[in-house]
Design a protein around this motif. Structure first.
Motif, PDB file in Angstrom:
ATOM      1  N   UNK A 136       0.832  -1.193   0.000  1.00 61.58           N
ATOM      2  CA  UNK A 136       0.000   0.000   0.000  1.00 61.58           C
ATOM      3  C   UNK A 136       0.870   1.248   0.000  1.00 61.58           C
ATOM      4  N   UNK A 137       0.273   2.338  -0.435  1.00 64.94           N
ATOM      5  CA  UNK A 137       0.870   3.672  -0.304  1.00 64.94           C
ATOM      6  C   UNK A 137      -0.071   4.469   0.586  1.00 64.94           C
ATOM      7  N   UNK A 138       0.439   4.987   1.689  1.00 59.30           N
ATOM      8  CA  UNK A 138      -0.401   5.731   2.629  1.00 59.30           C
ATOM      9  C   UNK A 138       0.070   7.178   2.713  1.00 59.30           C
ATOM     10  N   UNK A 139      -0.881   8.061   2.955  1.00 60.18           N
ATOM     11  CA  UNK A 139      -0.552   9.469   3.086  1.00 60.18           C
ATOM     12  C   UNK A 139      -0.488  10.214   1.769  1.00 60.18           C
ATOM     13  N   UNK A 140      -0.948   9.595   0.694  1.00 54.01           N
ATOM     14  CA  UNK A 140      -0.846  10.196  -0.638  1.00 54.01           C
ATOM     15  C   UNK A 140      -1.810  11.373  -0.789  1.00 54.01           C
ATOM     16  N   UNK A 141      -1.280  12.505  -1.251  1.00 50.30           N
ATOM     17  CA  UNK A 141      -2.095  13.692  -1.515  1.00 50.30           C
ATOM     18  C   UNK A 141      -1.754  14.236  -2.904  1.00 50.30           C
TER      19      UNK A 141
END
Length: 248
Positions: free
Chosen positions: A153-158
């Motif tokens: 997963x990739x978390x914190x993506x904005x």
């Protein structure tokens, strides 16, 4: 001690190639790299950055059963001058499935980069990861979690993140995973302080990765001039067997 001699390999003519050559050492892949990095004493450790991560720390003459998801293994065993086997020296071992292969995924599947050599400059082009993290659990999580059902997963993506942030997060993921394994090793082995980390493998060409790893562990990261430490370890062992050199 000598393990034996080669009987010979048939070659042109009547001769036998390599006949009588002494077999002086036999080491597994990661144990050979550990020995090639001159990790002989308790608390000395190495990490190989390949497609995955392969980490070993010498624990001494007594095997240390792990309570934190590591493997207990033999690091090496030598002989004395009379050819008698000395007691084995043990190590703790941990492996991580995705390290360099995470960069391969960015290149081949996502097509975010053209080559692995681009990643250092991209990572350094941004001041931080922008609170975005990549977990490369593409085939589950190996040591120290052992969760085959985990997925990446990739978390914190904005919307403020760029290709450079993703590449940086992918490199940082290797260092974070290595730190998890070494934290477990410190707890299991009761080593108060890791003095340094000796590294090898293709990804050690990336200076950003090594500096980030050093910052995370708060110890010097040492990269040898000769990176083929597996071959070096076997050569060290063979040289010891025939008296070419000593550990001192």
């Amino acid at each position: 001690c000598r393990l034996g001699c080669i009987r010979g390999i048939a070659c042109r003519g009547d001769g036998l190639a390599l006949r009588g050559v002494v077999v002086g050492s036999m080491l597994g892949d990661q144990q050979a790299a550990l020995f090639g990095q001159s990790c002989f004493n308790a608390g000395e450790a190495k990490c190989t950055y390949g497609t995955g991560l392969f980490l070993l720390m010498v624990t001494g003459g007594v095997p240390v059963p792990s309570k934190n998801g590591l493997l207990t293994t033999v690091a090496y065993q030598l002989c004395d001058k009379a050819g008698q086997k000395l007691p084995p020296v043990y190590a703790l071992e941990g492996s991580v499935a995705f390290s360099g292969s995470t960069i391969g995924w960015l290149r081949d599947r996502i097509e975010l980069i053209g080559s692995a050599s681009e990643t250092e400059a991209l990572a350094l082009s941004v001041p931080c990861n922008g609170n975005m993290y990549l977990v490369p659990a593409f085939s589950g999580l190996f040591c120290p979690h052992w969760k085959s059902s985990a997925r990446g997963c990739i978390v914190g993506l904005t919307a403020t993140h760029s290709k450079a942030h993703i590449v940086r997060a992918a490199l940082e993921a290797s260092a974070f995973q290595a730190k998890e394994v070494f934290d477990a090793m410190i707890i299991d082995s009761q080593v108060n302080l890791l003095e340094n980390l000796r590294v090898d493998g293709g990804a050690t060409a990336n200076k950003f990765l090594l500096q980030f790893q050093a910052d995370l562990l708060n110890v010097p990261v040492i990269r040898p001039k000769y990176l083929e430490t597996t071959a070096m370890g076997v050569a060290y062992g063979a040289g010891l067997a025939v008296g070419l050199w000593t550990l001192s």
